[in-house]
Motif scaffolding. Structure first.
Motif, PDB file in Angstrom:
ATOM      1  N   GLU A 108     -42.616 -25.264  63.239  1.00  0.00           N
ATOM      2  CA  GLU A 108     -42.727 -25.226  64.695  1.00  0.00           C
ATOM      3  C   GLU A 108     -43.158 -23.872  65.257  1.00  0.00           C
ATOM      4  N   VAL A 777     -50.577 -35.265  69.560  1.00  0.00           N
ATOM      5  CA  VAL A 777     -49.162 -35.473  69.870  1.00  0.00           C
ATOM      6  C   VAL A 777     -48.602 -36.620  69.035  1.00  0.00           C
ATOM      7  N   SER A 783     -45.853 -31.823  62.685  1.00  0.00           N
ATOM      8  CA  SER A 783     -44.671 -32.092  63.499  1.00  0.00           C
ATOM      9  C   SER A 783     -44.916 -33.166  64.553  1.00  0.00           C
ATOM     10  N   SER A 784     -45.989 -33.936  64.412  1.00  0.00           N
ATOM     11  CA  SER A 784     -46.254 -35.019  65.351  1.00  0.00           C
ATOM     12  C   SER A 784     -45.313 -36.194  65.094  1.00  0.00           C
ATOM     13  N   ARG A 785     -45.332 -37.147  66.005  1.00  0.00           N
ATOM     14  CA  ARG A 785     -44.318 -38.203  66.015  1.00  0.00           C
ATOM     15  C   ARG A 785     -44.325 -39.076  64.759  1.00  0.00           C
ATOM     16  N   PRO A 845     -46.025 -38.475  76.420  1.00  0.00           N
ATOM     17  CA  PRO A 845     -45.976 -37.095  75.912  1.00  0.00           C
ATOM     18  C   PRO A 845     -45.084 -36.248  76.797  1.00  0.00           C
ATOM     19  N   GLU A 849     -44.195 -31.121  74.048  1.00  0.00           N
ATOM     20  CA  GLU A 849     -45.200 -31.529  73.064  1.00  0.00           C
ATOM     21  C   GLU A 849     -46.590 -31.040  73.470  1.00  0.00           C
ATOM     22  N   LYS A 852     -46.864 -27.298  72.996  1.00  0.00           N
ATOM     23  CA  LYS A 852     -46.945 -26.932  71.580  1.00  0.00           C
ATOM     24  C   LYS A 852     -48.353 -27.144  71.030  1.00  0.00           C
TER      25      LYS A 852
END
Length: 952
Positions: A108, A777, A783-785, A845, A849, A852
């Motif tokens: 992150e 996103v 680190s996306s969903r 979103p 998010e 980032k």
């Protein structure tokens, strides 16, 4: 975050070649390196050691405002005692799950500062972590690396262990699920006897991973991850004084770990052995492997030269005989994988269908015996040395990532204690005589090889060996000579994030027009004495419409198979003798031919490039040879789960008769390639490979004043023949009325590969940047969903992502996830839910998010153009999609101004009720659970997308 499996030669070539993505250690060329002094100037470095034992190596390279941070721990799978296999790799994963002072994913903060080339790998002898960060983010990177070195154990709990254990086990399944995916494990078991530290695989056994307790893994960390067992390399926009101050501040207070006895082992002298294995593969593959000299041994460098002569390029002895003359194999290669205790010399051959593998084995025996008996010729040796120098010259442009200069320094320091060991390697390679290379081959490649033949058939499961009960892991006290300094960093305040970042810089584009009508775009780059060219043409896979599928890609691939006065082998030899890398290929909407030339050989390299473009020979014997290999490649494509899925999905998205309704590999079908004629290739070349309306991109160490006269000399009188073909119209297509699931059977699979697809607007659409952002996103980043769900939360997959390929027409958007077979239906349901809730606005979103991804996209730009290749790729996009010269700055400005609402609106581009799903897996295990989901109509098809009758 992976087991490193890329083949690598000596330190020098390892570090300096991986940037080209070579499959063996590999090619390009010019005269051999002149002297060790030149090598010393190649990667100059300084070093120091902290009182706690951390060794630090510093290399200054100011060409971009980035610093490569590369830390190597001297621990790998060879250090694992019986019953603890896989611990090194498991711990590599655990160290990405946050630390005591940073709760959360390790990626992150790096995403927020725009880090690039970030990953970690484990292999037999080491574990490494690396990232390139903007110069202003160096403190953040050092804080993060030092926090997981010195403050990790409190962050590891049972939940984290279980999560990453599951991820690793899916990584193991993913590797084994590929064709020939169990071969390496069998080879190392046979080549190195029980008790040798290289006998077991790096990824470990399922039993040992299951048995790992929380205390076991914590004790493993205490043993190996102290500063005195690590080397930290900082390369790029940094100097020694800065490095000393910052490294001491962040790492100086970490106590040393124990000094453990190193495993004592070496190369194995053994009797020859052989084994066979059956697998779901389209053709037999022969592996032959030898245990050879250890890392740093001069014989290993000589074996690298021998490998090049034997099977390292198109003009090598094995290629000449097996591929060109007797046409018994579709592919043959040789390479060396160097390891600390003993290296492995490989020969692999993909046997043509219908050919007896024993016949190929006999020829391998003959050619190896002949080379060992006679040695290489003077010309062969010089060309092999030339290959390496050219590869080195190209490779030193990269400071970090896989195979960058930081890798070279770290590997040398860890394995030999000397960060500059590559200099010795270069000197050996330069000075090697034919008799020395011959003698090295005789010493190591005599009796004692292991041969594995993988035959088509049912998948044979390589059973895990029994796991012994691990002995207690008692650690000695650290050596009192190591001293930790007093802590000066207050870690309770969290990660030190920078408040400023370097500005984006992109080289100015200079333009000219040749007499033949070609537009020239030059971007000057003088970091290395190399000039790269990309002649951009229209056409591409879409131009196959009305032709035989695969015509575009096959024609472009034939351009370097002989041109002008040179046949295919003579052309390859000429290219290597010049240090030139040439080739051509096609993509969805266009094609290109490329040249990477050493500055010193620019004129003759352009002469060869011009022949390739203007006078390809298209000899029938070469067409027949390449055709047979191409058809075998299609079969290999179908045998890979992801390859099969991506062949089937595009025709389902676009519908019959559409220019994009083709396998996106561009390879066509067996029938279409079999029917191609020389006239087909000549016609495509005449209509699409032409100077009018083409663009020639030039990036590198040259000027318009220098390069344009050379281009006029070689291309100025090139005249297009006949009328240019009209570009195919790319009609818009409607999405399907309802979702459909297509199943492809892969009996015996231990994973299922899931793809979901849908058409979205063209790359040229005004909303493209917003949609790409919305995709990031959902599934575009680690680190996306999608990845956080299926990998980190559920640990059903090694990875789950989504992307949209570039296209002049509607683009294909795809989400994909290879998942463990018993979680196929559940994974489908999760993917559907994630897309559905995101696109509908139920889980829109968030501001965090969006911020980032904005940070990742914007702050990575200053380091994104470190290499000439990256610059060339961006200019290629300007040409293909009619973008302005300042597009990279406009794109940055648009990303900076994006709002959450805009991203939410872009996410609504996706329609979950009109998705096309493709699942490749063992139908006996997945079909009924998938049908029970009710996701949509379920159809069973083969790897060509043709319906398969469902057995009742």
């Amino acid at each position: 975050m992976t087991v490193s499996r890329r083949p690598r030669t000596a330190a020098l070539v390892l570090a300096i070649t991986a940037s080209l993505g070579a499959a063996a250690w590999l090619p390009q060329a010019v005269a051999a390196p002149r002297a060790p002094a030149a090598a010393q100037a190649l990667i100059p470095y300084e070093e120091f050691t902290l009182p706690n034992g951390l060794r630090v190596v510093v290399h200054t390279d100011r060409k971009a405002p980035i610093v490569a941070v590369n830390i190597w721990y001297h621990v790998g799978s060879k250090d694992e005692p019986g019953g603890r296999s896989g611990f090194a790799h498991l711990f590599e994963h655990l160290m990405f799950n946050g630390s005591e002072n940073h709760q959360g994913e390790y990626f992150e903060p790096f995403e927020l500062v725009g880090a690039t080339d970030m990953n970690g790998t484990t292999w037999l002898d080491r574990t490494n972590y690396f990232q390139n960060v903007p110069t202003t983010a160096l403190d953040m990177a050092l804080w993060m690396e030092s926090d997981r070195m010195g403050h990790l154990l409190g962050a590891i709990d049972q939940k984290t262990l279980d999560e990453q254990r599951g991820v690793v086990q899916n990584e193991k399944r993913q590797g084994e699920n590929q064709p020939y995916g169990q071969a390496d494990d069998e080879i190392y078991r046979a080549l190195y006897p029980k008790g040798h530290p290289y006998h077991h695989s790096t990824i470990g056994s399922m039993n040992d991973l299951d048995a790992a307790s929380l205390e076991d893994v914590k004790q493993w960390f205490r043993a190996w991850y102290g500063p005195n067992n690590a080397v930290l390399v900082l390369a790029g926009d940094i100097d020694l004084a800065t490095a000393k101050e910052k490294v001491a501040r962040y790492f100086g207070d970490i106590p040393a770990g124990p000094t453990l006895e190193r495993v004592q082992a070496g190369p194995v002298k053994r009797q020859a052995s052989r084994a066979t294995m059956t697998d779901k593969v389209p053709q037999a593959r022969i592996y032959r492997a030898w245990s050879v000299a250890d890392y740093g041994n001069a014989d290993l460098d000589r074996l690298t030269l021998l490998s090049q002569v034997l099977g390292g390029s198109k003009s090598s002895r094995l290629d000449r005989r097996l591929v060109f003359d007797e046409k018994l194999v579709d592919k043959v290669s040789t390479y060396v994988q160097p390891f600390e205790l003993a290296s492995t010399f490989y020969v692999t051959a993909d046997v043509k269908q219908g050919v007896d593998p024993a016949k190929v084995e006999a020829i391998l025996d003959e050619e190896i015996a002949r080379l060992l008996a006679e040695g290489p010729t003077a010309a062969e040796l010089q060309q092999a040395q030339t290959v390496i120098k050219a590869q080195v010259v190209r490779g030193v442009e990269r400071i970090g990532g896989f195979g960058g200069k930081a890798d070279a320094l770290a590997e040398c320091a860890v394995y030999t204690g000397n960060p500059g060991c590559y200099r010795d390697s270069l000197a050996t390679l330069e000075r090697a005589t034919a008799s020395e290379v011959q003698q090295a081959g005789r010493s190591w490649l005599g009796n004692g090889s292991h041969t594995l033949v993988v035959l088509p058939g049912e998948r044979t499961v390589l059973e895990e060996e029994p796991s012994p009960t691990p002995a207690p892991f008692v650690l000695p006290k650290p050596d009192p000579k190591f001293k930790a300094a007093k802590a000066t960093v207050d870690r309770s305040t969290g990660v030190p994030m920078p408040d400023s970042f370097p500005e984006l810089k992109f080289p100015a584009l200079e333009r000219a027009t040749l007499g033949n009508g070609t537009r020239v775009i030059l971007a000057r780059r003088d970091a290395v004495p190399v000039v790269q060219f990309s002649y951009e043409f229209k056409g591409g896979f879409a131009a196959d419409l009305g032709r035989k599928l695969g015509t575009s890609s096959f024609t472009m691939s034939m351009l370097d198979e002989g041109a002008g006065a040179l046949d295919a082998l003579e052309f390859a030899n000429r290219a290597e003798s010049l240090g030139a890398a040439l080739g051509a290929g096609a993509s969805l909407d266009g094609g290109n031919a490329y040249l990477s030339a050493l500055k010193e050989n620019l004129d003759p390299s352009l002469d060869l490039f011009a022949d390739m473009l203007r006078q390809p020979r298209f000899e029938q014997k070469e067409i027949d040879r390449v055709r047979a290999t191409w058809i075998a490649g299609i079969a290999q494509e179908k045998a890979r789960p992801n390859g099969a899925a991506q062949r089937v999905l595009p025709p389902l998205l676009y519908g019959a008769g559409h220019p994009y309704a083709i396998p996106f590999s561009g390879t066509g079908t067996e029938a279409s390639i079999a029917s191609l004629t020389r006239d087909d290739l000549a016609a495509f070349h005449r209509q699409w490979v032409r100077p009018d309306d083409a663009t020639l991109i030039v990036v590198g160490d040259t000027t318009l004043a220098e390069v344009v006269p050379l281009l006029e000399k070689h291309f100025g009188d090139w005249k297009a023949e006949g009328e240019a073909a009209a570009a195919a119209a790319i009609p818009a297509v409607q999405r399907p009325a309802k979702p459909t699931v297509y199943l492809i059977d892969q009996p015996g699979a231990v994973q299922a590969t899931i793809l979901a697809g849908q058409v979205v607007p063209s790359t040229k659409d005004a909303q493209t940047i917003k949609f790409d952002f919305a995709n990031s996103v959902l599934g575009g980043e680690f680190s996306s969903r999608l990845n956080m769900n299926l990998r980190e939360d559920k640990h059903w997959a090694y990875g789950a992502y989504s992307f949209a390929s570039g296209a002049l027409g509607q683009r294909p958007w795809m989400a994909f996830a290879p998942v463990q077979i018993d979680k196929t239906a559940e994974s489908l349901a999760e993917l559907d839910r994630e897309v559905r809730e995101y696109a509908s606005g139920k889980t829109p979103p968030t501001a965090a998010e969006v911020a980032k991804i904005q940070a990742t996209e914007i702050r990575s730009l200053p380091g994104a153009y470190e290499t000439g290749r990256a610059v060339m790729g961006t200019i290629g996009g300007l040409v293909r999609y009619d973008r302005p010269d300042d597009y990279v700055f406009r794109r940055k400005a648009e990303i900076e101004s994006l709002t959450v609402d805009q991203v939410k609106q872009a996410a609504a581009t996706l329609d979950p009720d009109k998705l096309v799903w493709v699942v490749v897996g063992d139908l006996k295990q997945v079909e009924q659970p998938v049908r029970a989901l009710g996701l949509g109509e379920v159809k069973v098809v083969d790897a060509d997308g043709k319906p398969v009758a469902v057995k009742k």
